[in-house]
Design a protein around this motif. Structure first.
Motif, mmCIF file in Angstrom:
data_model
loop_
_atom_site.group_PDB
_atom_site.id
_atom_site.type_symbol
_atom_site.label_atom_id
_atom_site.label_comp_id
_atom_site.label_asym_id
_atom_site.label_seq_id
_atom_site.Cartn_x
_atom_site.Cartn_y
_atom_site.Cartn_z
ATOM 1 N N ALA A 1 0.683 -0.838 -0.128
ATOM 2 C CA ALA A 1 -0.194 0.220 -0.265
ATOM 3 C C ALA A 1 0.482 1.331 0.011
ATOM 4 C CB ALA A 1 -0.832 -0.405 1.012
ATOM 5 N N GLN A 2 2.278 1.134 0.767
ATOM 6 C CA GLN A 2 3.033 2.221 0.895
ATOM 7 C C GLN A 2 3.598 2.634 -0.661
ATOM 8 O OE1 GLN A 2 5.186 1.322 4.131
ATOM 9 N NE2 GLN A 2 3.934 2.219 5.722
ATOM 10 N N MET A 3 3.790 0.990 -1.188
ATOM 11 C CA MET A 3 4.683 2.178 -1.814
ATOM 12 C C MET A 3 3.538 1.688 -3.188
ATOM 13 S SD MET A 3 7.658 1.164 -1.637
ATOM 14 C CE MET A 3 8.092 1.347 -3.408
ATOM 15 N N ASN A 4 2.344 1.622 -3.098
ATOM 16 C CA ASN A 4 1.636 2.030 -4.580
ATOM 17 C C ASN A 4 1.213 3.681 -4.018
ATOM 18 O OD1 ASN A 4 0.828 -0.556 -5.403
ATOM 19 N ND2 ASN A 4 -1.114 -0.715 -4.361
ATOM 20 N N SER A 5 1.127 4.116 -3.270
ATOM 21 C CA SER A 5 0.693 5.533 -2.590
ATOM 22 C C SER A 5 2.234 6.076 -3.283
ATOM 23 C CB SER A 5 0.943 6.008 -1.242
ATOM 24 O OG SER A 5 1.081 6.823 -0.681
ATOM 25 N N LEU A 6 3.247 5.403 -3.032
ATOM 26 C CA LEU A 6 4.990 6.361 -3.678
ATOM 27 C C LEU A 6 4.149 6.447 -5.237
ATOM 28 C CD1 LEU A 6 7.702 8.007 -4.040
ATOM 29 C CD2 LEU A 6 8.574 4.956 -4.181
ATOM 30 N N VAL A 7 4.356 5.475 -5.817
ATOM 31 C CA VAL A 7 3.502 5.678 -7.493
ATOM 32 C C VAL A 7 2.361 6.901 -7.487
ATOM 33 C CG1 VAL A 7 3.220 4.678 -9.381
ATOM 34 C CG2 VAL A 7 5.144 3.621 -7.590
ATOM 35 N N SER A 8 1.343 6.412 -7.465
ATOM 36 C CA SER A 8 0.588 7.993 -6.767
ATOM 37 C C SER A 8 0.488 8.713 -6.924
ATOM 38 C CB SER A 8 -0.925 6.627 -6.836
ATOM 39 O OG SER A 8 -0.895 6.324 -5.388
ATOM 40 N N GLU A 9 0.937 8.901 -5.542
ATOM 41 C CA GLU A 9 1.107 10.305 -5.283
ATOM 42 C C GLU A 9 2.376 11.293 -4.805
ATOM 43 O OE1 GLU A 9 -1.006 10.449 -1.075
ATOM 44 O OE2 GLU A 9 -2.151 9.316 -1.881
ATOM 45 N N GLU B 1 5.273 10.667 -3.366
ATOM 46 C CA GLU B 1 5.646 11.208 -2.003
ATOM 47 C C GLU B 1 6.907 11.027 -1.861
ATOM 48 O OE1 GLU B 1 3.665 9.881 1.515
ATOM 49 O OE2 GLU B 1 1.079 9.342 0.329
ATOM 50 N N ASP B 2 7.620 11.397 -1.318
ATOM 51 C CA ASP B 2 9.028 11.110 -0.372
ATOM 52 C C ASP B 2 9.140 9.785 -0.329
ATOM 53 O OD1 ASP B 2 11.451 12.118 0.073
ATOM 54 O OD2 ASP B 2 10.831 13.317 1.752
ATOM 55 N N PRO B 3 10.568 9.089 -1.299
ATOM 56 C CA PRO B 3 11.009 7.881 -1.019
ATOM 57 C C PRO B 3 10.989 7.698 0.446
ATOM 58 C CG PRO B 3 11.780 9.337 -2.114
ATOM 59 C CD PRO B 3 11.426 10.293 -2.339
ATOM 60 N N GLU B 4 11.929 8.457 1.036
ATOM 61 C CA GLU B 4 12.203 8.787 2.045
ATOM 62 C C GLU B 4 11.283 8.900 3.446
ATOM 63 O OE1 GLU B 4 16.082 11.171 5.523
ATOM 64 O OE2 GLU B 4 14.973 12.012 3.108
ATOM 65 N N LYS B 5 10.211 9.466 3.671
ATOM 66 C CA LYS B 5 9.086 9.680 4.202
ATOM 67 C C LYS B 5 8.452 8.205 4.400
ATOM 68 C CE LYS B 5 8.201 14.356 4.372
ATOM 69 N NZ LYS B 5 7.170 15.284 4.456
ATOM 70 N N VAL C 1 9.866 1.088 7.745
ATOM 71 C CA VAL C 1 10.245 0.119 8.674
ATOM 72 C C VAL C 1 10.021 0.502 9.997
ATOM 73 C CG1 VAL C 1 13.000 1.033 10.496
ATOM 74 C CG2 VAL C 1 12.314 0.866 7.483
ATOM 75 N N MET C 2 8.913 2.343 10.793
ATOM 76 C CA MET C 2 8.454 2.258 12.112
ATOM 77 C C MET C 2 7.482 1.093 11.991
ATOM 78 S SD MET C 2 8.559 6.297 12.134
ATOM 79 C CE MET C 2 6.953 6.140 13.164
ATOM 80 N N ASN C 3 6.680 0.727 11.188
ATOM 81 C CA ASN C 3 5.451 0.165 10.560
ATOM 82 C C ASN C 3 5.881 -1.427 11.072
ATOM 83 O OD1 ASN C 3 3.485 1.997 10.075
ATOM 84 N ND2 ASN C 3 3.405 1.357 8.426
ATOM 85 N N MET C 4 6.922 -1.400 10.625
ATOM 86 C CA MET C 4 7.565 -3.362 10.851
ATOM 87 C C MET C 4 7.849 -3.313 12.167
ATOM 88 S SD MET C 4 9.660 -3.844 7.034
ATOM 89 C CE MET C 4 10.402 -4.974 7.812
ATOM 90 N N GLU C 5 8.644 -2.304 12.650
ATOM 91 C CA GLU C 5 8.836 -2.044 14.461
ATOM 92 C C GLU C 5 8.186 -2.402 14.549
ATOM 93 O OE1 GLU C 5 11.824 1.039 16.540
ATOM 94 O OE2 GLU C 5 11.271 1.699 15.033
ATOM 95 N N GLN C 6 7.073 -1.705 14.859
ATOM 96 C CA GLN C 6 5.624 -1.863 15.599
ATOM 97 C C GLN C 6 4.789 -3.144 14.703
ATOM 98 O OE1 GLN C 6 4.083 0.616 17.462
ATOM 99 N NE2 GLN C 6 2.929 -0.382 18.039
ATOM 100 N N GLU C 7 4.969 -3.513 14.570
ATOM 101 C CA GLU C 7 4.773 -5.028 13.693
ATOM 102 C C GLU C 7 5.332 -5.981 15.106
ATOM 103 O OE1 GLU C 7 2.282 -6.886 12.028
ATOM 104 O OE2 GLU C 7 1.811 -4.935 10.703
ATOM 105 N N LEU C 8 6.414 -5.453 14.625
ATOM 106 C CA LEU C 8 7.540 -6.647 16.076
ATOM 107 C C LEU C 8 7.006 -6.192 17.488
ATOM 108 C CD1 LEU C 8 10.992 -5.974 14.435
ATOM 109 C CD2 LEU C 8 10.253 -8.090 14.400
ATOM 110 N N ILE C 9 6.860 -5.035 17.718
ATOM 111 C CA ILE C 9 6.701 -4.569 18.717
ATOM 112 C C ILE C 9 4.871 -5.446 19.524
ATOM 113 C CG2 ILE C 9 5.467 -3.302 20.991
ATOM 114 C CD1 ILE C 9 7.413 -1.074 19.386
#
Length: 216
Positions: free
Chosen positions: A13-21, A23-27, A33-41
């Motif tokens: 979903a995030q990569m699709n957002s990058l392509v369609s909108e 957005e800043d790839p760094e963001k 990465v933050m979502n993956m970290e939350q998934e780990l928690i």
């Protein structure tokens, strides 16, 4: 739905957002990465709860087994004393604890499967998370390069070659015009000097002629 499948949906979903909108790839990658970290928690918390439930079930099973053994020993004592009725009651109590232990044992097997799966998924996600953190900067560079290349192609495709040639011709014409002006200015200065020296030379000739007349 599994943890890894949910994580994959988030990243897609995030990569699709990058392509369609655009957005800043760094963001985008930081957010991934933050979502993956939350998934780990969340997964670690779920694993801790599952292990706690597993240990609790094991303790209950051990207690029921101990109680079952206790009532079996009491039944033996009753038989030794010749009290069969009391022995039967003790055996009934033993049977009740055995059934409870067997029921919990079936639950424990299911809990063991859940804990095993969570541990496996957690190791996989930890590996992906570590890899994503290590390669985040590389991904950012690649995305920026790809976006820059796409932008260059868009600009190049929109260029009008005829207008470009026209601009170059205008520049060349301007250069020639400036060069011609420079040459005219230089020639004008030279002509002026020539006229001044010619006038001086004429005056000198007149002076010489007058001197000769006076001598004669």
């Amino acid at each position: 739905m599994g943890w890894l499948e949910r994580m994959g949906r988030v990243l897609r979903a995030q990569m699709n957002s990058l392509v369609s909108e655009a957005e800043d790839p760094e963001k985008i990658l930081e957010k991934a990465v933050m979502n993956m970290e939350q998934e780990l928690i969340e997964m670690r918390r779920a694993l801790a709860e599952a292990i706690a439930t597993q240990k609790s079930t094991e303790r209950y099973i051990a207690n029921y087994q101990q109680a079952s053994q206790k009532w079996y020993e009491r039944a033996q004592i009753a038989l030794e004393k010749g009290n069969e009725a009391l022995a039967k009651e003790a055996l009934l109590q033993r049977q009740s604890y055995q059934k409870q232990a067997q029921s919990l044992q079936a639950q424990l097997e299911g809990q063991n499967e859940v804990v095993g799966k969570l541990k496996k998924d957690l190791r996989t996600l930890e590996h992906k998370y570590t890899e994503a953190k290590a390669k985040k900067n590389l991904y950012i560079a690649r995305l920026r390069s790809a976006m820059a290349t796409q932008k260059i192609h868009e600009i190049t495709s929109n260029l009008n070659s005829a207008s470009s040639v026209s601009v170059l011709e205008q520049i060349e014409t301007k250069i020639l015009e400036l060069e011609a002006r420079s040459q005219l200015t230089s020639a004008s200065v030279t002509d002026s000097l020539e006229e001044k020296f010619a006038s001086l030379e004429d005056e000198d000739d007149v002076d010489n002629a007058n001197s000769k007349h006076q001598i004669s």
